[in-house]
Design a protein around this motif. Structure first.
Motif, mmCIF file in Angstrom:
data_model
loop_
_atom_site.group_PDB
_atom_site.id
_atom_site.type_symbol
_atom_site.label_atom_id
_atom_site.label_comp_id
_atom_site.label_asym_id
_atom_site.label_seq_id
_atom_site.Cartn_x
_atom_site.Cartn_y
_atom_site.Cartn_z
ATOM 1 N N GLY A 34 0.819 -1.195 0.000
ATOM 2 C CA GLY A 34 0.000 0.000 0.000
ATOM 3 C C GLY A 34 0.854 1.246 0.000
ATOM 4 N N VAL A 35 0.446 2.222 -0.743
ATOM 5 C CA VAL A 35 1.227 3.450 -0.860
ATOM 6 C C VAL A 35 1.281 4.197 0.462
ATOM 7 C CG1 VAL A 35 1.314 5.693 -1.968
ATOM 8 C CG2 VAL A 35 0.779 3.675 -3.318
ATOM 9 N N ILE A 36 0.136 4.292 1.147
ATOM 10 C CA ILE A 36 0.101 5.038 2.401
ATOM 11 C C ILE A 36 0.945 4.368 3.472
ATOM 12 C CG2 ILE A 36 -1.399 5.873 4.240
ATOM 13 C CD1 ILE A 36 -3.556 6.313 2.177
ATOM 14 N N PRO A 37 0.771 3.027 3.755
ATOM 15 C CA PRO A 37 1.622 2.405 4.762
ATOM 16 C C PRO A 37 3.105 2.504 4.436
ATOM 17 C CG PRO A 37 -0.239 0.991 4.245
ATOM 18 C CD PRO A 37 -0.245 2.106 3.238
ATOM 19 N N ALA A 128 11.233 -5.017 20.017
ATOM 20 C CA ALA A 128 10.097 -4.122 19.813
ATOM 21 C C ALA A 128 9.588 -4.165 18.382
ATOM 22 C CB ALA A 128 10.488 -2.700 20.190
ATOM 23 N N HIS A 129 10.473 -4.360 17.422
ATOM 24 C CA HIS A 129 10.067 -4.379 16.018
ATOM 25 C C HIS A 129 9.753 -5.778 15.500
ATOM 26 C CE1 HIS A 129 12.144 -0.456 16.288
ATOM 27 N NE2 HIS A 129 11.246 -0.095 15.405
ATOM 28 N N VAL A 130 10.271 -6.801 16.168
ATOM 29 C CA VAL A 130 10.043 -8.166 15.705
ATOM 30 C C VAL A 130 8.828 -8.800 16.354
ATOM 31 C CG1 VAL A 130 10.989 -10.510 15.736
ATOM 32 C CG2 VAL A 130 12.444 -8.590 15.064
ATOM 33 N N VAL A 131 8.724 -8.691 17.673
ATOM 34 C CA VAL A 131 7.684 -9.418 18.414
ATOM 35 C C VAL A 131 6.272 -9.114 17.917
ATOM 36 C CG1 VAL A 131 6.608 -9.699 20.674
ATOM 37 C CG2 VAL A 131 9.100 -9.779 20.457
ATOM 38 N N PRO A 132 5.865 -7.830 17.743
ATOM 39 C CA PRO A 132 4.486 -7.584 17.281
ATOM 40 C C PRO A 132 4.207 -8.116 15.878
ATOM 41 C CG PRO A 132 5.416 -5.603 18.282
ATOM 42 C CD PRO A 132 6.542 -6.573 18.068
ATOM 43 N N PHE A 192 -2.177 0.089 14.081
ATOM 44 C CA PHE A 192 -2.409 1.269 13.243
ATOM 45 C C PHE A 192 -2.080 0.973 11.784
ATOM 46 C CE2 PHE A 192 -0.274 4.877 11.159
ATOM 47 C CZ PHE A 192 -1.354 5.735 11.033
ATOM 48 N N TYR A 193 -0.921 0.355 11.542
ATOM 49 C CA TYR A 193 -0.533 0.051 10.164
ATOM 50 C C TYR A 193 -1.477 -0.972 9.528
ATOM 51 C CZ TYR A 193 3.815 2.693 10.182
ATOM 52 O OH TYR A 193 4.732 3.714 10.204
ATOM 53 N N ASP A 194 -1.919 -1.950 10.315
ATOM 54 C CA ASP A 194 -2.873 -2.926 9.785
ATOM 55 C C ASP A 194 -4.175 -2.236 9.388
ATOM 56 O OD1 ASP A 194 -1.068 -4.942 10.143
ATOM 57 O OD2 ASP A 194 -1.942 -5.668 12.031
ATOM 58 N N VAL A 196 -4.547 0.931 8.492
ATOM 59 C CA VAL A 196 -4.294 1.725 7.292
ATOM 60 C C VAL A 196 -4.266 0.832 6.055
ATOM 61 C CG1 VAL A 196 -2.608 3.185 6.130
ATOM 62 C CG2 VAL A 196 -3.097 3.556 8.533
ATOM 63 N N LYS A 197 -3.672 -0.352 6.187
ATOM 64 C CA LYS A 197 -3.646 -1.287 5.064
ATOM 65 C C LYS A 197 -5.068 -1.693 4.668
ATOM 66 C CE LYS A 197 0.853 -3.579 5.380
ATOM 67 N NZ LYS A 197 1.533 -4.882 5.580
ATOM 68 N N ASP A 198 -5.904 -1.960 5.675
ATOM 69 C CA ASP A 198 -7.284 -2.341 5.382
ATOM 70 C C ASP A 198 -8.015 -1.208 4.664
ATOM 71 O OD1 ASP A 198 -6.873 -4.778 6.547
ATOM 72 O OD2 ASP A 198 -7.720 -4.217 8.491
ATOM 73 N N LEU A 199 -7.786 0.032 5.115
ATOM 74 C CA LEU A 199 -8.426 1.176 4.465
ATOM 75 C C LEU A 199 -7.946 1.325 3.028
ATOM 76 C CD1 LEU A 199 -8.359 3.896 7.289
ATOM 77 C CD2 LEU A 199 -10.313 2.552 6.505
ATOM 78 N N GLU A 200 -6.655 1.116 2.815
ATOM 79 C CA GLU A 200 -6.097 1.242 1.474
ATOM 80 C C GLU A 200 -6.665 0.160 0.550
ATOM 81 O OE1 GLU A 200 -3.388 3.061 -1.352
ATOM 82 O OE2 GLU A 200 -4.385 3.652 0.509
ATOM 83 N N ALA A 201 -6.783 -1.075 1.098
ATOM 84 C CA ALA A 201 -7.347 -2.157 0.302
ATOM 85 C C ALA A 201 -8.804 -1.873 -0.048
ATOM 86 C CB ALA A 201 -7.229 -3.482 1.060
#
Length: 396
Positions: A34-37, A128-132, A192-194, A196-201
């Motif tokens: 997605g362009v926005i994410p 912090a960046h891997v676990v979620p 939040f990113y998920d 935004v991805k759903d909105l973009e899709a």
């Protein structure tokens, strides 16, 4: 078959044979970008990576007492930077294992060899960046990392005669607290990113539906041109067959009319294919507004003045530009401005600085020029502008 059923069948055939815009799905992250994410992640990369490196450098400079210490602690910072960089590219799971192993190895070395309470910095950032982003067992991993940091930090009590409270605070409480806070903050960040991805899709799906509706309208126009003609040709051909011997002159007249009718239909079909059919600018404005709104794009129409001339050509420009935006751009805002001289359509779906080659507009440019006007396509101030103007009819 009824007339309505016949039209529906033709519309379905046209849609089936048209090249449908491919739509990424939420299930395929490898195909979806997605362009926005991705834009937000690039912004994070450029703004936060320097901060991450500066903080790491300060901690290394504070705790290191020799080049061995610098090497060990810098390795943890490097693992954190790599994890953050790949996270910003939405590919952190590809480096999750090596970065986690390296950062986890640095912490015991920092406790035992370098006497550095900040040696867990790299592991906290990596976790912090891997676990979620883990597909499963995220909660277990979120608990395991702070526990590991605390247990390893507590071993410092066995290696030092310093004040136990100070050791516990420096090697257990603070590192565990930092890890817990950073990991906890990244969970809502992922949500939040998920979202935004759903909105973009969803926006992409709406755009595809809008393009499909435009194709249905084209199919309807094609039916209007050819459906009646073909029916008349069929009747006249049957009549000519009956008259060919009984009244040859009348049969010849019918054949001439069929020839003329088919020729006129061919011309109308060509005009429709090349957007030369007479268009109503007001109707095209309303249609463009409806299509953009259906695609989730904010659209605003500004009438600075009534168009003085060439409403048909401007309608063709608007229709072609609308289709281009829906199919090729990633626009969130569209501004349509009408002036006495012409029309300008601006959108923010810019990809790079180069003006793309759009064959439909290239064909229209010649027709606008033949009408005494000028069609321009340009990227300016982060916007993609398509404008058609007729000099001498007013000021833009």
């Amino acid at each position: 078959m009824t007339a309505a059923a016949g039209r529906a069948g033709q519309c379905a055939d046209v849609i089936a044979t048209c090249d449908v815009v491919s739509l990424p799905t939420a299930a395929g992250n490898d195909q979806y970008s997605g362009v926005i994410p991705s834009g937000l992640r690039r912004l994070n990369r450029t703004s936060l990576l320097p901060v991450l490196l500066v903080v790491g450098a300060v901690l290394v400079a504070r705790d290191a007492r020799g080049w061995t210490d610098v090497l060990i602690l810098s390795t943890g910072v490097l693992a954190a930077a790599v994890a953050f960089w790949r996270w910003a590219a939405d590919e952190v799971l590809r480096v999750a294992l090596p970065c986690t192993v390296v950062a986890a190895a640095v912490w015991p070395l920092a406790v035992v060899l370098t006497d550095s309470p900040n040696g867990s910095y790299g592991l906290a950032v990596v976790a912090a960046h891997v676990v979620p982003q883990l597909p499963r067992h995220r909660i277990r991993a979120a608990v395991a990392v702070p526990v590991f940091i605390g247990v390893v930090g507590a071993t410092r009590l066995l290696l030092s005669d310093a004040d136990a409270r100070g050791i516990v605070l420096s090697y257990v409480v603070v590192p565990v607290g930092v890890a817990v806070v950073t990991i906890a903050l990244m969970f809502p960040n992922k949500g939040f990113y998920d979202h935004v991805k759903d909105l973009e899709a969803a926006r992409e799906r709406e755009a595809e539906l809008a393009v499909a509706r435009e194709r249905v309208r084209f199919a309807s126009d094609l039916h209007d041109i050819q459906g009646h003609t073909l029916h008349v040709v069929k009747l006249k051909t049957a009549l000519a067959q009956r008259l060919v011997r009984a009244d040859p002159d009348r049969a010849e007249e019918e054949l001439r009319e069929i020839h003329a009718l088919v020729g006129d239909t061919i011309n109308q079909t060509k005009a429709l294919a090349y957007a030369q059919r007479r268009l109503n600018l007001t109707a095209e404005l309303e249609n463009a507004k409806n299509l953009f709104e259906a695609a989730g794009i904010d659209v605003r129409i500004t009438r600075e003045a009534e168009v003085a001339r060439s409403g048909e050509l401007l309608g063709q420009v608007l229709r072609e530009t609308t289709t281009n935006i829906l199919r090729h751009a990633q626009a969130t805002r569209v501004r349509i401005t009408l002036s006495e001289a012409g029309i300008a359509i601006d959108n923010d779906g810019v990809r790079g600085d180069a003006v793309p080659e759009l064959r439909g507009l290239a064909a229209l440019r010649q027709r606008v020029a033949d009408g005494g006007g000028e069609l321009t396509v340009q990227v300016r101030d982060g916007r993609f502008r398509t404008a058609a103007a007729f000099p001498g009819t007013g000021n833009r």
